[in-house]
Design an enzyme around this catalytic site. Structure first.
Site, PDB file in Angstrom:
ATOM      1  N   SER A 148       0.830  -1.200   0.000  1.00 19.85           N
ATOM      2  CA  SER A 148       0.000   0.000   0.000  1.00 19.85           C
ATOM      3  C   SER A 148       0.872   1.260   0.000  1.00 19.85           C
ATOM      4  CB  SER A 148      -0.977  -0.042   1.179  1.00 19.85           C
ATOM      5  OG  SER A 148      -1.951   0.967   1.067  1.00 19.85           O
ATOM      6  N   ASP A 300      -2.344   6.319  -3.401  1.00 21.03           N
ATOM      7  CA  ASP A 300      -1.145   5.643  -2.922  1.00 21.03           C
ATOM      8  C   ASP A 300      -0.705   4.595  -3.938  1.00 21.03           C
ATOM      9  OD1 ASP A 300      -3.297   3.980  -2.469  1.00 21.03           O
ATOM     10  OD2 ASP A 300      -2.532   3.185  -0.581  1.00 21.03           O
TER      11      ASP A 300
END
Length: 546
Positions: A148, A300
């Protein structure tokens, strides 16, 4: 706050990508060392090759364990696989393919050898399983390889079962335990073969084409909303251009660079490179363009998080945007179920509670982790599920499931729809909410805690808290289980009429996290935070002595 937070990265901040990848293959984890064992958090197994916590042996073992798990569950359809732009993601995908092919699992990888955002993989699983003809061939599941928003040296590996969302703790515990057994056994039971015969799937094309069923692009185009999208060097990099072209939008991809060292980033609050689109420090270079667009967004590395920037408000606090998105969606999605609930994690802002009450909608409050929203999104009983860390998803126009994992691309596009339909920015709309419901002050802080204290906090019962008052207000609730689904919080939450705090142990550091909010302003918030630490420390002391 680090003294260089928000400033451009320099050469000394960058990882040696070649050394990192070399360590992935050369370093071998010691199964007797806890930090080097496979451990699934709320978003899969994460670690770094440099600390022997994310290496080839880990991925060989985890993948073999997933093969055995899906076999035991009777999952016989294809497994979708995708990876983000982190340096360790590509080698990890190659390793996983070796094991999957050797075990004769039907695998679908990206048709264009492109990066795959987490929401696109969730979308692919659900699209397959919701098609009766395809489902007859067997249910599909998937693996997404990403840590992530974590720093460049990290790797991550996550399993999504047939419901398309993050696997629950029963699945991840079984997979982690089996993987550690395999590592301890020298990987003797792991099958490997050259990854030949892998099928392909157009993740990007399928995802982008289907967006018309959940976002009002006609309104965005007609209003001439000027959009800037910054993938922050992540997996959504080619998706934004495809969205622009498919829907004829005034959309600029602000930065198309992909660099596994992320040399173009500004440093996060702690001086590390971290691709967090909700962080003003990480988004500092993006914010320089705030006045150039009606809506400016960031994602992200795996595009499951969103950052929303407006000309009049700058980078929105994720809690603020969630509240605005909820009020807008439940007023502009008439085909959703009349009883569709609003889902939030228990550490998200109580502004959402007040919005839900005004809408006359049921609030469904669950523990931290997006996996808790999966059942409700699948059957349409939850219209929107969101968490304070800038992750959310919601239903299609017709009230059916879109994704069961967080979708940062979707939430970014929604900001443009809101701007087009209302003629106002999400920041303006949040100021309206403040005028109606009050102006909450919210912050997360950390308090030192030993491993024993963290373990005790994770098991603490709300009834163990003897305090009757929090920062001058009577306590109205002491929770150790979430009101929405009765699941254990893994900590405690204490509420009053105008404030609350929640305390949970960190899974990676010797601290516990205190989330707190007050509708009486920053000074009262500070009192709540101080009282929270005193209340938790007293409860832990009592638990230890009993």
């Amino acid at each position: 706050m680090h003294e260089r937070a928000g400033t451009p990265a320099t050469a000394s901040d960058l990882i040696d990508v070649e050394a990192l990848v070399r360590a992935y293959y050369e370093r071998k984890p010691d199964a007797s060392v806890p930090a080097q064992r496979v451990a699934f958090g709320t978003s899969g197994h994460r670690g770094s090759a440099l600390t022997s916590s994310f290496n080839e042996d880990h991925i060989l073992a985890i993948t073999q364990a997933i093969v055995e798990y899906r076999s035991a569950q009777g999952i016989t359809g294809p497994l979708f696989i995708g990876a983000d732009t982190h340096a360790l993601s590509a080698p990890a995908q190659t390793t996983a393919l070796d094991v999957l092919v050797a075990n004769k699992v039907r695998v679908l990888a990206d048709e264009f050898d492109d990066y795959v955002p987490t929401p696109a993989l969730s979308h692919a699983i659900l699209k397959w399983n919701n098609d009766p003809a395809r489902r007859a061939e067997g249910e599909a599941d998937g693996i997404v390889i990403t840590p992530s928003h974590n720093p460049p040296q990290d790797g991550g590996f996550k399993y999504n079962p047939p419901h398309g969302g993050p696997a629950d703790s029963d699945a991840t515990s079984w997979i982690a335990n089996r993987a550690n057994e395999l590592i301890a056994g020298g990987l003797a039971d792991v099958r490997q073969a050259e990854p030949s015969g892998v099928e392909t799937y157009d993740f990007r094309g399928e995802y982008v084409a289907d967006l018309a069923n959940i976002i009002d692009f006609d309104a965005i185009r007609s209003a001439g909303v000027k959009i800037g999208a910054d993938p922050l060097g992540g997996a959504s990099v080619s998706y934004w251009g495809a969205i622009r072209d498919a829907y004829d939008l005034d959309l600029t991809v602000v930065n198309e660079r992909v660099d596994p060292a992320w040399a173009f980033m500004t440093l996060d609050w702690d001086g590390k490179i971290r691709m967090d689109p909700s962080s003003p420090s990480a988004m500092a270079s993006v914010l320089e363009h705030a006045g150039d667009y009606d809506i400016l967004t960031g994602n992200d590395a795996d595009a499951d998080r969103h950052g929303i920037v407006t000309p009049d408000g700058g980078l929105m606090n994720p809690n603020h945007y969630l509240a605005v998105a909820i009020e807008y969606l439940f007023a502009h999605r008439p085909n959703w179920r009349a009883d569709a609930a609003i889902g939030k994690t228990l550490v998200s802002s109580s502004m959402i509670d007040r919005v839900a009450d005004a809408l006359g909608r049921r609030l469904w409050e669950v523990p931290v982790g997006f996996k808790w929203f999966v059942p409700g999104l699948v059957d349409g009983s939850v219209g929107f599920g969101g968490e304070e860390s800038a992750g959310a998803s919601f239903l299609r126009f017709d009230g059916t499931v879109w994704t069961t994992d967080k979708d940062g691309i979707l939430l970014c596009l929604l900001a443009s729809e809101i701007r087009a339909v209302t003629g106002r920015s999400p920041s303006e709309l949040y100021r309206d909410l403040v005028d109606r419901f009050g102006d909450p002050a919210y912050e997360r802080t950390d308090a030192a805690a030993s491993a024993a204290q963290k373990a005790a906090l994770g098991k603490l019962d709300g009834d163990a808290i003897t305090a009757t008052e929090l920062a001058g207000e009577p306590i109205t609730a002491k929770l150790s289980h979430a009101p929405g689904n009765g699941a254990a919080i893994g900590g405690v939450k204490v509420e009053t009429a105008d404030a609350w705090f929640a305390a949970r142990p960190s899974g990676t550091e010797d601290v516990y996290k205190i989330y707190a909010e007050s509708f009486k302003g920053p000074e009262h918030l500070a009192e709540v935070q101080a009282a929270a630490k005193a209340i938790v420390d007293a409860a832990l002391t009592a638990a230890r002595s009993s």
